[in-house]
Scaffold this active site. Structure first.
Site, PDB file in Angstrom:
ATOM      1  N   SER A   1      47.489  39.098  33.848  1.00 51.86           N
ATOM      2  CA  SER A   1      46.789  38.788  35.102  1.00 51.86           C
ATOM      3  C   SER A   1      46.659  37.310  35.433  1.00 51.86           C
ATOM      4  O   SER A   1      46.665  36.936  36.606  1.00 51.86           O
ATOM      5  CB  SER A   1      45.395  39.429  35.100  1.00 51.86           C
TER       6      SER A   1
ATOM      7  N   ASP B   1      33.755  36.059  35.508  1.00 44.26           N
ATOM      8  CA  ASP B   1      34.098  37.170  34.613  1.00 44.26           C
ATOM      9  C   ASP B   1      34.486  36.677  33.216  1.00 44.26           C
ATOM     10  O   ASP B   1      34.736  37.478  32.317  1.00 44.26           O
ATOM     11  CB  ASP B   1      35.221  38.035  35.208  1.00 44.26           C
TER      12      ASP B   1
ATOM     13  N   HIS C   1      39.339  35.242  33.884  1.00 45.87           N
ATOM     14  CA  HIS C   1      40.394  34.747  34.776  1.00 45.87           C
ATOM     15  C   HIS C   1      40.141  33.310  35.232  1.00 45.87           C
ATOM     16  O   HIS C   1      38.999  32.920  35.459  1.00 45.87           O
ATOM     17  CB  HIS C   1      40.512  35.665  35.998  1.00 45.87           C
TER      18      HIS C   1
END
Length: 260
Positions: A29, A227, A230
């Site tokens: 990601s 979070d 990321h």
């Protein structure tokens, strides 16, 4: 009476670019990009100046067609998640002038939440990456490097972290063999997040790979979103520049000095 179209003439002409310098973008990601994506899974649409589109930067879309590159680069590749800003566009804008302003082709392949065992030869993700890379070569351009940012999904178990170095070295060997590019430069990113139990073990593996034409840049210290996983948009811009600096310093400069 003739119909009058409002479409500018340049947009009526079929888009047919030919990338000269090709870069594969792969991993999970943080390569696909989550910069600017909220906890409610909406992208804020903010594109920093360093990530703006440029006529000489294109990307291979999911349908294997070249098109103008713009954020989010992985929108139709990592399609099960909401993508935002990644490092690809800031990287491409930074290396473009170093490559004589010639057309840069980006081949996005990253998919969020994937462990390295899912990138083994024979697995769907690996075979898709190789297929897309081979398709990009039909333009008669040259693959200049594989940019790889992955490993967060391998920090949850001791077994996966222990196996990471061997799996990554095998992936590098396999990609080079399957593309017929034995010296393909690989620029990997040492992870900045993940499960704290084994994150350092994976980082140690990434920083410890000692193969020809393999360079590692360290994302540790770059800003993370709330979070704690990321990279923020600003961090992604910075990472793109770090990747570009590594490419220019370790790949372009040595090749130019060997020609001198």
């Amino acid at each position: 009476m003739d119909m009058v179209t409002d479409i500018p003439i340049q947009e009526q002409v079929q888009f047919s670019p030919t990338p000269k310098h090709i870069f594969i973008l792969s991993g999970q990601s943080n390569m696909a990009g989550r910069g600017g994506v909220s906890k409610h899974h909406n992208w804020d649409g903010v594109v920093p100046p360093d990530c703006q589109p440029h006529p000489s930067i294109i990307r291979l879309n999911a349908k294997l067609n070249w098109e103008p590159a713009r954020e989010p680069l992985h929108c139709d590749i990592d399609s099960r998640k909401v993508c935002g800003v990644g490092p690809g566009m800031s990287f491409a804008n930074a290396v473009r002038e170093q490559l004589g302003g010639e057309c840069v082709g980006l081949v996005p392949c990253a998919v969020g939440g994937t462990a390295i065992k899912e990138w083994a030869r024979g697995k769907h993700l690996y075979e898709s990456m190789v297929m897309r890379s081979k398709e990009s070569l039909k333009s008669k351009g040259e693959i200049k490097a594989l940019l790889w940012y992955q490993g967060e999904s391998d920090t949850s178990s001791h077994h996966d972290a222990e196996a990471y170095k061997g799996n990554m070295e095998r992936l590098i060997h396999n990609v080079r063999e399957d593309l017929g590019l034995p010296s393909l430069p690989v620029i990997q990113v040492a992870i900045a997040s993940g499960d704290e139990r084994y994150m350092e073990k994976v980082r140690e593996a990434q920083l410890g790979i000692n193969l020809p034409n393999v360079v590692c840049v360290d994302a540790k210290g770059l800003a993370l979103k709330e979070d704690h996983l990321h990279l923020t948009t600003e961090a992604q811009v910075k990472l793109g520049h770090m990747l570009a600096d590594a490419f220019i310093t370790h790949i372009i400069a040595p090749s130019q000095s060997s020609l001198a």
